[in-house]
Design an enzyme around this catalytic site. Structure first.
Site, PDB file in Angstrom:
ATOM      1  N   HIS A  22     -20.414 -90.484  17.155  1.00  0.00           N
ATOM      2  CA  HIS A  22     -21.019 -90.671  18.476  1.00  0.00           C
ATOM      3  C   HIS A  22     -22.521 -90.918  18.336  1.00  0.00           C
ATOM      4  O   HIS A  22     -23.061 -91.879  18.895  1.00  0.00           O
ATOM      5  CB  HIS A  22     -20.753 -89.423  19.324  1.00  0.00           C
ATOM      6  CG  HIS A  22     -21.314 -89.488  20.705  1.00  0.00           C
ATOM      7  ND1 HIS A  22     -20.539 -89.716  21.822  1.00  0.00           N
ATOM      8  CD2 HIS A  22     -22.584 -89.351  21.173  1.00  0.00           C
ATOM      9  CE1 HIS A  22     -21.296 -89.719  22.901  1.00  0.00           C
ATOM     10  NE2 HIS A  22     -22.555 -89.487  22.531  1.00  0.00           N
ATOM     11  N   GLU A  23     -23.198 -90.055  17.596  1.00  0.00           N
ATOM     12  CA  GLU A  23     -24.647 -90.178  17.448  1.00  0.00           C
ATOM     13  C   GLU A  23     -25.032 -91.384  16.601  1.00  0.00           C
ATOM     14  O   GLU A  23     -25.993 -92.090  16.908  1.00  0.00           O
ATOM     15  CB  GLU A  23     -25.225 -88.896  16.844  1.00  0.00           C
ATOM     16  CG  GLU A  23     -25.093 -87.662  17.726  1.00  0.00           C
ATOM     17  CD  GLU A  23     -25.816 -87.815  19.059  1.00  0.00           C
ATOM     18  OE1 GLU A  23     -26.797 -88.582  19.132  1.00  0.00           O
ATOM     19  OE2 GLU A  23     -25.388 -87.169  20.032  1.00  0.00           O
TER      20      GLU A  23
END
Length: 226
Positions: A22-23
């Protein structure tokens, strides 16, 4: 306290990978659109060690797991993005914000599709692999839907700020410093107060659960698991 190493491995591993991808997706898309802040800091990486937050990635999930909470939640160190460096700051901000949830949905699809490959896994590891895939599906969908709540600094809030007209976007953007307090209020405090008066005020959580369930069922159907 009957949580075993097996239980931890089937929840913590999918969670770490979900928040790491996600990051990293935020950083990759920001770099693509002109901001190399995360790139220079080495945060455009799929190495979990680059993104782990001791509290959000380890302590909080462990506490929830050990307390038999009905859900598992965690977070990574946010990838730094200087939106002013983006070529078209307002529009590109939408793409950067959407990259995280979109990546989680892709991971959820891959996890569900991988159920069909379990017959290739050695017999002793089938159950462990299946549990990891099941939890990866759930965690990635929950992470995607939760982050799409339209309150900054969540991804949904930044997407809304980028798409709404200025008269609505500006007031919404000013909520960012208070966003987490607002979320705690509507997700925890208000529902707790409601129960004291016999009222069900857990509206946002109910909507998130409903949407999450719909998305999970849709993914299972799409990947031939229903």
């Amino acid at each position: 306290m009957d949580i075993t190493l097996y239980d931890a491995s089937t929840w913590i591993l999918p969670l770490v990978f979900a928040i790491t991808f996600h990051e990293a997706a935020h950083g990759f898309v920001a770099h693509h659109f002109g901001d190399d802040t995360a790139w220079q800091l080495g945060r455009v990486s799929f190495n979990p060690l680059k993104h782990i937050d001791p509290v959000g990635t380890i302590v909080l999930p462990a506490i929830l797991l050990l307390s038999h909470a009905p859900f598992l939640f965690g977070y990574a160190k946010p990838v730094p993005v200087n939106f002013r460096n983006l070529r078209s700051p307002r529009l590109d901000m939408v793409w950067v914000a959407a990259a995280g949830p979109a990546t989680n949905i892709v991971l959820a699809l891959l996890a569900a599709a991988s159920f069909h490959l379990l017959n290739l896994v050695p017999g002793g590891a089938v159950q462990w692999t299946a549990d990891n895939l099941k939890n990866a599906l759930v965690i990635n969908v929950v992470l995607a839907i939760f982050n799409l709540i339209p309150i900054p600094p969540l991804d949904g809030g930044r997407i809304a700020v980028g798409l709404l007209p200025n008269t609505l976007a500006w007031p919404l953007s000013r909520l960012e410093p208070y966003g987490m307090l607002i979320l705690i209020g509507i997700l925890i405090v208000i529902p707790m107060l409601g129960t004291q008066f016999g009222l069900s005020l857990d509206v946002i959580s109910a909507v998130v659960r409903s949407v999450t369930g719909f998305v999970i069922r849709s993914i299972l159907l799409l990947t031939g698991n229903l």
